[in-house]
Design a protein around this motif. Structure first.
Motif, short mmCIF file in Angstrom:
data_model
loop_
_atom_site.label_atom_id
_atom_site.label_comp_id
_atom_site.label_asym_id
_atom_site.label_seq_id
_atom_site.Cartn_x
_atom_site.Cartn_y
_atom_site.Cartn_z
N PHE A 173 0.80 -1.24 -0.08
CA PHE A 173 -0.15 -0.07 0.05
C PHE A 173 1.00 1.23 0.00
CE2 PHE A 173 -2.37 -3.33 1.90
CZ PHE A 173 -3.69 -3.36 1.16
N ILE A 174 0.54 2.22 -0.87
CA ILE A 174 1.25 3.51 -1.10
C ILE A 174 0.55 4.54 -1.08
CG2 ILE A 174 3.01 4.77 -2.58
CD1 ILE A 174 2.58 0.99 -3.04
N TYR A 175 0.83 5.39 -0.02
CA TYR A 175 -0.01 6.69 0.07
C TYR A 175 0.68 7.74 0.64
CZ TYR A 175 -0.83 4.94 4.80
OH TYR A 175 -0.52 4.19 6.03
N ILE A 176 0.08 8.93 0.83
CA ILE A 176 0.91 10.20 1.33
C ILE A 176 0.20 10.47 2.42
CG2 ILE A 176 1.39 12.54 1.02
CD1 ILE A 176 1.72 12.27 -1.88
N SER B 287 -10.71 5.21 6.09
CA SER B 287 -10.60 4.56 4.53
C SER B 287 -9.32 3.66 4.28
CB SER B 287 -10.52 5.63 3.39
OG SER B 287 -11.57 6.75 3.51
N ILE B 288 -8.04 3.95 4.95
CA ILE B 288 -7.05 3.08 4.64
C ILE B 288 -7.26 1.62 5.55
CG2 ILE B 288 -4.72 2.93 5.31
CD1 ILE B 288 -4.83 4.46 2.87
N GLN B 289 -7.70 2.14 6.62
CA GLN B 289 -7.98 0.65 7.56
C GLN B 289 -9.01 -0.18 6.91
OE1 GLN B 289 -9.32 1.78 11.63
NE2 GLN B 289 -9.42 -0.32 12.26
N TYR C 225 1.96 7.98 -9.77
CA TYR C 225 2.27 9.05 -9.04
C TYR C 225 1.19 10.33 -9.07
CZ TYR C 225 7.15 7.25 -9.89
OH TYR C 225 8.11 6.78 -10.11
N GLN C 226 0.40 10.37 -9.94
CA GLN C 226 -0.70 11.14 -10.21
C GLN C 226 -1.74 10.57 -9.38
OE1 GLN C 226 -0.64 14.07 -11.59
NE2 GLN C 226 1.52 13.49 -12.23
N SER C 227 -1.95 9.47 -9.01
CA SER C 227 -2.99 9.11 -8.11
C SER C 227 -2.70 9.12 -6.72
CB SER C 227 -3.13 7.29 -8.52
OG SER C 227 -3.68 7.21 -9.95
N VAL C 228 -1.35 8.81 -6.24
CA VAL C 228 -0.81 8.92 -4.99
C VAL C 228 -0.92 10.61 -4.41
CG1 VAL C 228 1.17 8.91 -3.53
CG2 VAL C 228 0.63 6.95 -4.92
N LEU C 229 -0.60 11.28 -5.55
CA LEU C 229 -0.57 12.81 -5.19
C LEU C 229 -1.93 13.46 -5.04
CD1 LEU C 229 2.44 14.23 -7.52
CD2 LEU C 229 2.30 14.00 -4.87
N SER C 230 -3.10 12.74 -5.66
CA SER C 230 -4.35 12.98 -5.59
C SER C 230 -5.13 12.65 -4.25
CB SER C 230 -5.09 12.79 -6.63
OG SER C 230 -4.39 13.18 -8.20
N GLY C 231 -4.47 11.78 -3.36
CA GLY C 231 -4.85 11.31 -2.18
C GLY C 231 -5.56 9.88 -2.52
N PHE C 232 -5.16 9.28 -3.48
CA PHE C 232 -5.29 7.87 -3.62
C PHE C 232 -4.37 6.93 -2.98
CE2 PHE C 232 -8.23 9.83 -6.56
CZ PHE C 232 -9.13 8.91 -6.90
N THR C 233 -4.86 5.70 -2.63
CA THR C 233 -4.03 4.64 -2.25
C THR C 233 -3.68 3.66 -3.10
OG1 THR C 233 -4.72 5.14 0.20
CG2 THR C 233 -3.65 2.88 -0.44
N THR D 78 -9.11 7.37 -1.52
CA THR D 78 -9.12 7.54 -0.15
C THR D 78 -8.83 8.75 0.48
OG1 THR D 78 -6.91 6.65 0.37
CG2 THR D 78 -8.37 5.02 0.45
N GLN D 79 -9.24 9.62 -0.43
CA GLN D 79 -9.15 11.29 0.01
C GLN D 79 -9.70 11.67 1.24
OE1 GLN D 79 -10.90 12.79 -3.51
NE2 GLN D 79 -8.71 13.16 -4.79
N GLY D 80 -9.12 12.31 1.89
CA GLY D 80 -9.31 12.99 3.25
C GLY D 80 -8.52 13.99 3.76
N GLY D 81 -7.87 14.01 4.78
CA GLY D 81 -6.89 14.95 5.39
C GLY D 81 -7.71 16.25 6.07
N GLU D 82 -7.12 16.96 6.38
CA GLU D 82 -7.39 18.17 7.09
C GLU D 82 -7.99 19.20 5.84
OE1 GLU D 82 -8.16 18.39 10.33
OE2 GLU D 82 -7.26 16.74 10.80
N HIS D 83 -9.09 19.56 6.08
CA HIS D 83 -9.74 20.68 5.27
C HIS D 83 -10.73 21.57 6.07
CE1 HIS D 83 -13.40 18.75 4.51
NE2 HIS D 83 -12.65 17.48 4.58
N ARG D 84 -11.06 22.65 5.40
CA ARG D 84 -11.60 24.03 6.13
C ARG D 84 -13.20 23.22 5.87
NH1 ARG D 84 -14.08 28.73 4.53
NH2 ARG D 84 -12.90 28.71 2.53
#
Length: 521
Positions: free
Chosen positions: A69-72, A80-82, A121-129, A144-150
């Motif tokens: 599994f590769i993600y940022i 989503s990763i779990q 690379y494009q998928s990983v940089l877009s928040g995909f796993t 699996t897009q997520g992370g902190e956002h307003r």
């Protein structure tokens, strides 16, 4: 232990040799069958960055099938990763196939096929796993897009007394969803593209099929497709690159952070341009009258909205002409003033060492400085500094005999009138033109102001926004569209869309001319 270390060292040397031979990164280079080699290439391409997370698991405890599994970190949702790892562990190792692995991820949302490093690379940089399997030169990318956002908040630049309190955020997916919540129609289409060789910014076009002019959509595609730049971080960069005219102070694209404004524009046949990373959405074409309309105009009664629109246009002329008219009249045309007012102004100016033009320019520059200081300072002290600064400096300048009290009044009224303009872009345009008219007024008086206004009108009539005349429906004059220009008629009378913008499906209401409510007896 020494034997195991030697094996591992030889293994890593062979991987390094293969990396050097492949000369990464190369666009569209196919994936390797070795999971270990693929992970090594990914780490090398990202410079061994700490936020690039790579995990490997065995499908089952007794299985030899290894999955990576590769993600940022920060771009994905931990939940989503779990769930992704759990779904993969459910695959039966005895009957393992790539299709079975892909089907197990279908419940998690969008899944992409990965066969080369560029797509990876494009998928990983877009928040995909990215999921890779040892022994296969193919993988998958799960959303699996997520992370902190307003979160969705009230717009800070276009507030209303009555109306929705939600505004766009920095996420393009959230912004598109806010628009779709307003227009629940399958004909609301969205086209996405990537702009920026380095930033890879996602840009989307939204329009309503069947209402929008097809030529307008094609023109938007062509202009966005011509952009070749390394990075796009805000919609303002897109606006500069696709606008019709560069050397003009007037904005030819409309921007807003209100979903209801964009939804209303789409219903008129306009095109919305969404840029990932900014809460400001562009809308084209933009007309001059559009910048003096507020979203609240359509939530209040027609007579209230008409009165407010008249007030905005009056404030437009005050903000544009008040200082220049004061300079022209006091310098060249004193005979236009009543004798009592002329004597009062002359008494105030007695002892003032500067002409009216220097007074006006100095006060305008000081007020612009205070305005910018109030914007840049923290909110808790910004308003206090701007208000106290204006009062203290204005009072001190009058007591010191540097400016007259009448000039302070004119500059203050001009500044307040400028704040009435709903669009910040148009307010800046008025501020720029105000200085130009002041210079002309100091040189030629009212004749210069008249020539300057004629030049402004001619320039406005020459502008176009995506092929639509900027001054429509006043120039060219379209009688049917005057119902929602300077004044606004009741909702039952606004049965037609703007004719120059929407070339088809122009009628908003069925049997619209007869929809006027009948008075009660």
């Amino acid at each position: 232990m020494q034997f195991i270390k030697k094996i591992l060292q030889n293994n890593y040397r062979s991987i390094d040799t293969q990396l050097n031979q492949s000369d990464l990164p190369v666009s569209k280079q196919p994936l390797e069958k070795s999971l270990e080699l693929n992970i090594a290439k990914i780490k090398l391409a990202f410079g061994h960055s700490k936020d690039i997370i790579t995990q490997t698991i065995l499908l089952k405890e007794t299985s030899t099938i290894q999955i990576g599994f590769i993600y940022i970190n920060g771009l994905i949702s931990p939940i989503s990763i779990q769930a992704l790892i759990t779904e993969n562990l459910k695959v039966d190792s005895c009957e393992f196939t790539l299709n079975a692995l892909r089907n197990s991820m279908s419940t998690l949302g969008q899944v992409r096929d990965i066969s080369d490093f560029d797509t990876l690379y494009q998928s990983v940089l877009s928040g995909f796993t990215v999921i890779l399997v040892d022994g296969y030169a193919q993988g998958f990318a799960a959303n699996t897009q997520g992370g902190e956002h307003r979160s969705v908040e009230e717009p800070s630049t276009q507030s209303v007394v009555r109306g929705p309190r939600e505004g766009f955020t920095e996420q393009i997916s959230t912004n598109a969803a806010l628009i779709r919540r307003k227009i629940k129609d399958a004909n609301l289409w969205m086209e996405s593209m990537t702009i920026g060789r380095v930033s890879k910014t996602e840009v989307a076009i939204m329009y309503i099929n069947g209402i929008v002019n097809d030529k307008l959509v094609a023109e938007a595609r062509i202009r966005l497709g011509r952009i070749d730049i390394d990075a796009i971080f805000e919609s303002g960069s897109i606006e500069e690159l696709i606008q019709d005219e560069t050397f003009t102070p007037f904005p030819t694209l409309y921007n807003t952070e209100r979903p209801d404004v964009i939804a209303a524009g789409l219903m008129e046949g306009r095109v919305a341009i969404l840029v990932d990373g900014t809460p400001f959405v562009l809308m084209a074409p933009a007309l001059f009258t559009q910048f003096y309309q507020s979203a609240e105009d359509y939530y209040q009664r027609a007579d209230f909205s008409t009165l407010l629109r008249f007030l905005r246009y009056v404030c437009f002329f005050i903000s544009l002409l008040a200082p220049s008219l004061y300079i022209a009249i006091t310098t060249f045309h004193q005979e236009l003033l009543p004798s009592s007012l002329l004597i009062s102004l002359a008494a105030q100016r007695e002892g003032i060492p500067f002409p009216a033009f220097i007074e006006a320019v100095g006060m305008e520059i000081i007020f612009e400085i205070l305005r910018e200081a109030g914007v840049r300072l923290p909110k808790t002290v910004g308003q206090a500094v701007s208000i106290v600064g204006a009062l203290v400096i204005g009072q001190a300048a009058v007591e010191a005999g540097l400016v007259s009290p009448a000039m302070v009044i004119v500059v203050a009224i001009t500044a307040i009138a400028n704040f009435v303009i709903p669009s910040f872009n148009m307010a800046i345009t008025i501020r720029i033109l105000r200085f130009a008219l002041m210079i002309i007024a100091a040189s030629f008086g009212l004749y210069g102001i008249t020539v300057g206004l004629i030049a402004i009108v001619l320039h406005l009539c020459s502008l176009r926004s995506f092929g639509i005349p900027y001054m429509a429906p006043m120039a060219p004059f379209i009688l049917a569209d005057q119902k929602d220009t300077i004044f606004r008629l009741p909702q039952w009378a606004l049965f037609a869309r703007p004719r120059l913008i929407s070339q088809k499906n122009n009628i908003r209401e069925n049997n619209a001319p007869t929809n006027k409510p009948e008075p009660r007896s």
